[in-house]
Write an enzyme that holds these catalytic residues in place. Structure first.
Site, PDB file in Angstrom:
ATOM      1  N   SER A 142      37.490  -0.101  28.083  1.00 44.08           N
ATOM      2  CA  SER A 142      38.318  -0.092  26.883  1.00 44.08           C
ATOM      3  C   SER A 142      39.259   1.101  26.929  1.00 44.08           C
ATOM      4  O   SER A 142      38.900   2.172  27.432  1.00 44.08           O
ATOM      5  CB  SER A 142      37.457   0.002  25.623  1.00 44.08           C
ATOM      6  OG  SER A 142      38.273   0.151  24.465  1.00 44.08           O
ATOM      7  N   TYR A 155      30.082   3.669  21.043  1.00 50.40           N
ATOM      8  CA  TYR A 155      30.806   2.668  21.836  1.00 50.40           C
ATOM      9  C   TYR A 155      31.739   3.341  22.840  1.00 50.40           C
ATOM     10  O   TYR A 155      31.765   2.991  24.027  1.00 50.40           O
ATOM     11  CB  TYR A 155      31.594   1.764  20.888  1.00 50.40           C
ATOM     12  CG  TYR A 155      32.487   0.760  21.565  1.00 50.40           C
ATOM     13  CD1 TYR A 155      31.979  -0.442  22.063  1.00 50.40           C
ATOM     14  CD2 TYR A 155      33.852   0.997  21.705  1.00 50.40           C
ATOM     15  CE1 TYR A 155      32.804  -1.367  22.683  1.00 50.40           C
ATOM     16  CE2 TYR A 155      34.680   0.081  22.313  1.00 50.40           C
ATOM     17  CZ  TYR A 155      34.152  -1.102  22.804  1.00 50.40           C
ATOM     18  OH  TYR A 155      34.978  -2.021  23.421  1.00 50.40           O
TER      19      TYR A 155
END
Length: 243
Positions: A142, A155
């Site tokens: 990401s 995360y």
């Protein structure tokens, strides 16, 4: 030039929805035979099964939680039985939540880490005997790994961890001819609706003026799966429109 993946055998984790679904369908349409896994039965799985059948090729959907070693073993065994080898392994399965760090329970930290880092560790290690020289491992990371984002410290930490894992494995596995890379998407529009105010904000932040699509990510994964990327190793490729 078009990317032709005919004859390639690929495992994609977490392929029933969103970016994973786009990757599975993109690889299948390029000619690859694909095994993918999912955790929950439902219409998404049924519709993907129908689409893959219409696409042609040999494809299999396996129910498996990548954070559970026994289920990963069964998934890899399904790949071995069906294909005998894996030319590429694409790690897309992952989970996310939004919790202030000061309030983040240890159990939630572990859930995110076990899925987003533990899953790639388990699947890569167990699948390694099936990956021949010339094979490719692709982690779906990401863009937040580089910039951070509030409420997602757990995360973000896992996605940054994938970058470190990639850099180490690219050196460790390079000698046997296996490449390891990260694809790092930015904001992607999936089947989940995006609130208008969020969409407007991203359109202003992204120079290309739009959110990405699963197909945008799938195209880069297809490149890394193909022999066109045979000298690309140990890198993180942002798919973020220049945000």
């Amino acid at each position: 030039m078009d990317i032709n993946l005919s004859g390639k055998k690929v495992l994609v984790t977490g392929g029933s929805r969103g970016v994973g679904r786009g990757i599975v369908l993109g690889l299948a349409r390029a000619g690859a035979d694909v095994v993918t896994c999912y955790r929950t039965d439902g219409e998404a799985v049924a519709s993907l099964t129908r689409e893959l059948k219409e696409t042609g090729g040999e494809h299999h959907l396996v129910k498996a939680d990548v954070s559970v070693p026994a289920e990963v073993d069964a998934l890899v065994e399904a790949c071995r039985t069906s294909f005998g080898r894996l030319d590429a392994v694409v790690h897309n399965a992952g989970v996310i939540s939004h919790v202030p760090f000061a309030e983040l329970p240890f159990e939630e930290w572990r859930r995110i880490v076990d899925n987003n880092l533990g899953g790639p560790y388990l699947v890569t290690q167990r699948a390694l005997p099936l990956i021949p020289s010339g094979g490719s491992v692709v982690f779906i990371g990401s863009r937040v790994a580089e910039v951070g984002i509030p409420l997602r410290a757990h995360y973000t930490a896992t996605k940054a961890g994938l970058v470190g894992l990639t850099r180490s494995l690219s050196k460790e596995l390079g000698g046997r001819g296996v490449r390891v890379n990260v694809v790092a998407p930015g904001p992607i529009q999936t089947e989940e609706p995006t609130p208008p105010q969020v969409l407007e904000r991203y359109q202003k932040l992204i120079p290309l003026g739009r959110l990405g699509t699963p197909d945008d990510v799938a195209g880069v994964v297809a490149f890394l799966t193909s022999d066109l990327s045979r000298f690309v190793n140990g890198v993180s490729i942002n798919v973020d429109g220049g945000i």
